[in-house]
Write a protein that holds these residues in place. Sequence first.
Motif, mmCIF file in Angstrom:
data_model
loop_
_atom_site.group_PDB
_atom_site.id
_atom_site.type_symbol
_atom_site.label_atom_id
_atom_site.label_comp_id
_atom_site.label_asym_id
_atom_site.label_seq_id
_atom_site.Cartn_x
_atom_site.Cartn_y
_atom_site.Cartn_z
ATOM 1 N N ARG A 10 0.754 -1.185 -0.021
ATOM 2 C CA ARG A 10 0.142 0.259 -0.102
ATOM 3 C C ARG A 10 0.892 1.148 -0.128
ATOM 4 N NH1 ARG A 10 -5.158 0.102 -1.289
ATOM 5 N NH2 ARG A 10 -5.590 -1.657 -0.031
ATOM 6 N N TYR A 78 -3.095 -10.751 -3.376
ATOM 7 C CA TYR A 78 -3.344 -9.536 -2.128
ATOM 8 C C TYR A 78 -4.644 -10.421 -1.615
ATOM 9 C CZ TYR A 78 -5.808 -5.870 -0.394
ATOM 10 O OH TYR A 78 -6.510 -4.709 0.629
ATOM 11 N N ASP A 132 5.952 -5.251 5.590
ATOM 12 C CA ASP A 132 4.845 -5.864 5.815
ATOM 13 C C ASP A 132 4.867 -7.291 4.976
ATOM 14 O OD1 ASP A 132 2.993 -6.078 7.875
ATOM 15 O OD2 ASP A 132 1.622 -4.624 6.776
ATOM 16 N N HIS A 134 3.002 -8.726 2.818
ATOM 17 C CA HIS A 134 2.687 -8.849 1.601
ATOM 18 C C HIS A 134 4.231 -9.189 0.703
ATOM 19 C CE1 HIS A 134 -0.048 -5.889 2.890
ATOM 20 N NE2 HIS A 134 -0.976 -6.388 2.291
ATOM 21 N N HIS A 156 4.173 -5.140 10.367
ATOM 22 C CA HIS A 156 3.170 -4.346 10.929
ATOM 23 C C HIS A 156 2.378 -5.230 11.714
ATOM 24 C CE1 HIS A 156 4.414 -0.101 9.047
ATOM 25 N NE2 HIS A 156 5.071 -1.100 8.402
ATOM 26 N N ILE A 157 2.275 -6.422 11.388
ATOM 27 C CA ILE A 157 1.255 -7.167 12.206
ATOM 28 C C ILE A 157 1.964 -7.779 13.086
ATOM 29 C CG2 ILE A 157 -0.267 -6.724 10.018
ATOM 30 C CD1 ILE A 157 0.316 -9.796 9.433
ATOM 31 N N GLN A 187 6.837 -4.856 15.938
ATOM 32 C CA GLN A 187 6.139 -3.871 16.685
ATOM 33 C C GLN A 187 6.286 -4.079 18.403
ATOM 34 O OE1 GLN A 187 4.459 -1.757 15.442
ATOM 35 N NE2 GLN A 187 2.933 -2.022 13.922
ATOM 36 N N VAL A 227 5.653 1.182 16.001
ATOM 37 C CA VAL A 227 5.441 2.321 15.153
ATOM 38 C C VAL A 227 4.526 3.166 15.866
ATOM 39 C CG1 VAL A 227 3.055 1.327 14.416
ATOM 40 C CG2 VAL A 227 4.536 2.583 12.732
ATOM 41 N N ARG A 265 -10.934 -0.219 10.506
ATOM 42 C CA ARG A 265 -11.245 -0.911 9.149
ATOM 43 C C ARG A 265 -12.287 -2.054 9.575
ATOM 44 N NH1 ARG A 265 -8.004 -3.946 7.347
ATOM 45 N NH2 ARG A 265 -6.670 -3.868 8.933
ATOM 46 N N ARG A 303 -11.136 -4.700 2.166
ATOM 47 C CA ARG A 303 -10.855 -6.159 1.507
ATOM 48 C C ARG A 303 -12.250 -6.720 1.439
ATOM 49 N NH1 ARG A 303 -6.319 -7.297 6.262
ATOM 50 N NH2 ARG A 303 -4.996 -5.446 5.943
ATOM 51 N N ASP A 364 -3.932 -7.246 17.284
ATOM 52 C CA ASP A 364 -3.686 -5.906 16.417
ATOM 53 C C ASP A 364 -1.883 -5.761 16.442
ATOM 54 O OD1 ASP A 364 -3.878 -3.840 14.664
ATOM 55 O OD2 ASP A 364 -5.674 -3.001 15.788
ATOM 56 N N GLY A 365 -1.367 -5.577 15.256
ATOM 57 C CA GLY A 365 0.156 -5.321 15.312
ATOM 58 C C GLY A 365 0.482 -4.211 16.437
ATOM 59 N N MET A 366 -0.116 -2.787 16.073
ATOM 60 C CA MET A 366 0.017 -1.787 16.872
ATOM 61 C C MET A 366 -1.369 -1.164 17.480
ATOM 62 S SD MET A 366 1.687 0.176 18.855
ATOM 63 C CE MET A 366 3.108 -0.283 18.440
ATOM 64 N N ASN A 367 -2.135 -0.375 16.445
ATOM 65 C CA ASN A 367 -3.324 0.392 16.601
ATOM 66 C C ASN A 367 -3.004 1.607 16.597
ATOM 67 O OD1 ASN A 367 -5.933 1.592 17.221
ATOM 68 N ND2 ASN A 367 -6.606 -0.522 16.814
HETATM 69 O O1 LIG Z 1 -3.793 -1.995 2.620
HETATM 70 P P1 LIG Z 1 -5.011 -2.773 3.255
HETATM 71 O O2 LIG Z 1 -5.267 -4.175 2.845
HETATM 72 O O3 LIG Z 1 -6.380 -1.955 2.851
HETATM 73 O O4 LIG Z 1 -5.056 -2.890 4.602
HETATM 74 C C1 LIG Z 1 -4.827 -1.637 5.780
HETATM 75 C C2 LIG Z 1 -3.469 -1.907 6.546
HETATM 76 O O5 LIG Z 1 -3.872 -2.662 7.588
HETATM 77 C C3 LIG Z 1 -2.646 -3.376 8.391
HETATM 78 O O6 LIG Z 1 -2.050 -2.245 9.151
HETATM 79 C C4 LIG Z 1 -1.286 -2.371 10.345
HETATM 80 O O7 LIG Z 1 -0.617 -1.450 10.174
HETATM 81 C C5 LIG Z 1 -0.623 -0.386 11.155
HETATM 82 C C6 LIG Z 1 0.712 0.422 11.305
HETATM 83 O O8 LIG Z 1 1.975 -0.207 11.855
HETATM 84 C C7 LIG Z 1 -0.801 -1.341 12.535
HETATM 85 O O9 LIG Z 1 -0.923 0.108 13.492
HETATM 86 C C8 LIG Z 1 -1.993 -2.128 12.419
HETATM 87 O O10 LIG Z 1 -1.979 -2.731 13.716
HETATM 88 C C9 LIG Z 1 -1.663 -3.142 11.284
HETATM 89 O O11 LIG Z 1 -3.024 -3.882 11.381
HETATM 90 C C10 LIG Z 1 -1.436 -3.901 7.342
HETATM 91 O O12 LIG Z 1 -0.560 -4.495 8.207
HETATM 92 C C11 LIG Z 1 -1.321 -2.878 6.220
HETATM 93 O O13 LIG Z 1 -0.327 -3.821 5.453
HETATM 94 C C12 LIG Z 1 -2.273 -2.637 5.484
HETATM 95 O O14 LIG Z 1 -1.702 -1.663 4.587
#
Ligand SMILES: O=P(O)(O)OC[C@H]1O[C@H](O[C@H]2O[C@H](CO)[C@@H](O)[C@H](O)[C@H]2O)[C@H](O)[C@@H](O)[C@@H]1O
Length: 491
Positions: A10, A78, A132, A134, A156-157, A187, A227, A265, A303, A364-367
């Motif tokens: 992203r 994806y 991340d 992906h 991030h997760i 994290q 983060v 989300r 998603r 949640d990775g962070m939130n």
């Molecule tokens: O790109 P999407 O499929 O639309 O999803 C959005 C993002 O979701 C996740 O976010 C994470 O990263 C945050 C920042 O480090 C963290 O605070 C949160 O806990 C995670 O869930 C995902 O990891 C991202 O890759 C997506 O872009």
Amino acid sequence: MSRIVVVSNRVALPQKSGGSAGGLAVAVNAALKDKGGIWFGWSGRVAPEPSDAPEVTHRAGITYAVIDLTGEDYQEYYNGFANRVLWPVLHYRADLAEFSRADLSGYMRVNRMFADHLARILKPDDIVWIHDYHMMPLARHLRERGHMNRMGFFLHIPMPPADIIQAVPQHAQTVGALAHYDLVGFQTDGDRDNFARYLEFSGGRITPDGTGCDIGGRQVTLGTFPVAIETAAFARRARHAHRTRYVKAFRESLSDRKLIIGVDRLDYSKGIPNRFDAYEHFLRTVPEWHDRVSYVQITPKSRTDVPEYQEMDRDVSHKAGQINGAYSDVTWTPLRYVNRTYSRSALAGFYRVADAAMVTPLRDGMNLVAKEFVAAQDPCDPGVLVLSQFAGAAAELGAGALLVNPHDTESMAAALKRALEMPLAERRERHSRMMRVLEARDIDHWAEAFLEALVPEETSARRAIALPRAAIRSVVRLPATWARDLLLRGA
Ligand SMILES: O=P(O)(O)OC[C@H]1O[C@H](O[C@H]2O[C@H](CO)[C@@H](O)[C@H](O)[C@H]2O)[C@H](O)[C@@H](O)[C@@H]1O
Ligand SMILES: O=c1ccn([C@@H]2O[C@H](COP(=O)(O)OP(=O)(O)O)[C@@H](O)[C@H]2O)c(=O)[nH]1
């Protein structure tokens, strides 16, 4: 000085209007804003025949280079392997994983395609920072193409314990491929330690302090880099938004009722149904709060082509309808459930109006919402954060938030009541404890700490020449050794 090349699925493209409802894009954008660099990733578009050349935009020191995906890539990489296998398993939900060989091969194909694109733009001294789940195998593909750059990866997760990671079919090719990075960042310490154990089971030797691994002849550093947000800027944004007509109208719509806010989300990891159950329990057991509180749950859809997300969309809407059906009257709607994306400025204003935030993910990775809510408060009259013990943010904000177990409906309802009735002195005390953490460790600190661990000499050179931005722009084309020479000469 070396260029920073960031890669993520992203990308927060500058021309895209509205906020990006995802923390990765928000955080990377804030981190790159001051440093400049190249940001490479997916355009967010699907095209029958994607162009061979990335679409490039330059804005404020950042070069954005994005590519389209084919329908098949989007589906297999994806929606498929990334979001139906890696996402659920790494969020401790192996029961939701739907694996197919086609999806895994699509995931590997897209990673190879990213490596091919990057191979055309990488210079030998570029610092590569990949983000991340992906992109886990990307370093391996780049190394196979001869790129020996310093490469760091940030997850991030969450990273679950080794026996859960092993539920990912062919995990050695994906999660195990993280061993091809020089630095892998997490994290929380718990995530880092889980990965260290996994590497150990895969034949790696972990250093006694748990921050290094020798595996397959390679040295991998493991680190924790929670983060963060742009704390001061977000607090300013909230003060400003609070005075706008839009937020004033929102405040007036509450008619002196207290406000509980949730922003997530639409994702099963966020625990929205559990939270609705807790609110329902609160309304059922504490009738004196009827008509004195409104709960606004902002939930952009996410998603939407993944079946588990479609199912959860139906469940959450159904529950919201049940709560309103049971408790509303003609002048009061206890729950406003909104499937729209708001700008972060609007959210900042809403947070500041709120008396409590419910941030209660199952994992949640962070939130970042938890951190943004705290930063947006008026320190003289702050709202209370009700926070899941399973959010990465709990490690930093646990001393000021009301920590809850999102599986315990009654305790969550009790925490909600406590938040709404908390005396001002306690609210202030809790808020200032959390703000101290957010001020000391903001987004600049996050990026600096990661890059420092990835390329120690380069980072101190950058800091030593902290010249005005215009001057920095005029020197970035000098060779990488330039900053080091400057330092050695004591300039
Ligand atoms: O790109 P999407 O499929 O639309 O999803 C959005 C993002 O979701 C996740 O976010 C994470 O990263 C945050 C920042 O480090 C963290 O605070 C949160 O806990 C995670 O869930 C995902 O990891 C991202 O890759 C997506 O872009
Ligand atoms: O309508 C919305 C909802 C969320 N967000 C932003 O999306 C990010 C969500 O990040 P978080 O870490 O909380 O969770 P993620 O969605 O990345 O799992 C936060 O910066 C929110 O401010 C937004 O801009 N608009």
